[in-house]
Write a protein that holds these residues in place. Structure first.
Motif, PDB file in Angstrom:
ATOM      1  N   LEU A 111     -59.896 -67.620 -53.963  1.00  0.00           N
ATOM      2  CA  LEU A 111     -60.649 -67.740 -52.718  1.00  0.00           C
ATOM      3  C   LEU A 111     -60.873 -66.420 -51.995  1.00  0.00           C
ATOM      4  N   TRP A 113     -58.960 -62.996 -49.735  1.00  0.00           N
ATOM      5  CA  TRP A 113     -58.217 -62.868 -48.490  1.00  0.00           C
ATOM      6  C   TRP A 113     -59.030 -63.354 -47.301  1.00  0.00           C
ATOM      7  N   ALA A 114     -60.359 -63.170 -47.340  1.00  0.00           N
ATOM      8  CA  ALA A 114     -61.203 -63.549 -46.204  1.00  0.00           C
ATOM      9  C   ALA A 114     -61.089 -65.037 -45.880  1.00  0.00           C
ATOM     10  N   THR A 115     -60.781 -65.855 -46.869  1.00  0.00           N
ATOM     11  CA  THR A 115     -60.614 -67.293 -46.649  1.00  0.00           C
ATOM     12  C   THR A 115     -59.147 -67.650 -46.404  1.00  0.00           C
ATOM     13  N   VAL A 116     -58.262 -67.027 -47.155  1.00  0.00           N
ATOM     14  CA  VAL A 116     -56.844 -67.396 -47.092  1.00  0.00           C
ATOM     15  C   VAL A 116     -56.185 -66.975 -45.782  1.00  0.00           C
ATOM     16  N   PRO A 118     -57.356 -66.634 -42.585  1.00  0.00           N
ATOM     17  CA  PRO A 118     -57.542 -67.584 -41.472  1.00  0.00           C
ATOM     18  C   PRO A 118     -56.797 -68.899 -41.697  1.00  0.00           C
ATOM     19  N   LEU A 119     -56.693 -69.346 -42.951  1.00  0.00           N
ATOM     20  CA  LEU A 119     -55.945 -70.565 -43.240  1.00  0.00           C
ATOM     21  C   LEU A 119     -54.457 -70.384 -42.960  1.00  0.00           C
ATOM     22  N   LEU A 155     -61.973 -64.899 -39.102  1.00  0.00           N
ATOM     23  CA  LEU A 155     -63.176 -65.376 -39.799  1.00  0.00           C
ATOM     24  C   LEU A 155     -64.359 -64.446 -39.581  1.00  0.00           C
ATOM     25  N   GLN A 163     -58.055 -58.061 -40.929  1.00  0.00           N
ATOM     26  CA  GLN A 163     -57.541 -59.423 -40.967  1.00  0.00           C
ATOM     27  C   GLN A 163     -56.018 -59.431 -41.084  1.00  0.00           C
TER      28      GLN A 163
END
Length: 188
Positions: A111, A113-116, A118-119, A155, A163
């Protein structure tokens, strides 16, 4: 026609009231917040400074914190005589968060880092917010909400280093500060 019987709070026995969280459970929660806050915050800073590690700091931090937390909580559980309803609810929430913190970094190759990130922030914030509601501690509620704000900001930022710094700030707001407040509450 019969009407259902109603009971006033004075008619309920002491056995009908759930046990409030014990000082030992509160201390266990404080230690857990401080442990995970240190692990996630340190891993985020190391990853921001050395991006060539490609998530190694997270795997090491999550594995180390997970093993330490498991050993600590297993030891505490053996010695704990009383368990409260609040303490059990927070314990189950803590276990669910451990699973998320262990699984999410493993999803980075798929996925990114850009997705993980924020999760991760959302998971930390949700855990702290819900625990704050269960324990009725405003600091935890505000810390969880702060992590959600950091997740929203993450995000919008394209650079992984930025991030990571937001993740470190989120760990401080959602884990370290609430852990310190819970620790102070156990000593008061």
């Amino acid at each position: 026609m019969q009407t259902p019987a109603t009971f006033s709070p004075a008619q309920l026995s002491a056995a009908d009231h759930p046990l409030a969280i014990t000082p030992q459970e509160l201390a266990t929660n404080a230690t857990d917040y401080l442990l995970w806050g240190t692990a996630v915050g340190t891993a985020a800073i190391v990853q921001a400074v050395a991006p060539e590690l490609e998530g190694l700091s997270f795997r090491v931090a999550v594995a180390g914190a997970g093993l330490a937390a498991f050993g600590f909580h297993f030891y505490r559980g053996l010695r704990q005589e009383l368990r409260s309803g609040q303490g059990e609810a927070v314990r189950l929430l803590r276990l669910a968060t451990w699973v998320l913190l262990a699984v999410l970094p493993a999803l980075v190759p798929r996925l990114g880092w850009a997705t993980v990130l924020p999760l991760l922030l959302f998971a930390m914030g949700t855990r702290t917010f819900v625990a704050g509601g269960i324990l009725q501690r405003r600091t935890l509620i505000f810390g969880g909400a702060a992590a959600w704000v950091f997740a929203t900001m993450a995000l919008r930022l394209p650079a992984p280093a930025d991030q990571m710094l937001l993740l470190a700030a989120g760990a401080a707001a959602a884990l370290l500060l609430p852990g310190a407040v819970l620790r102070a509450a156990t000593r008061a």
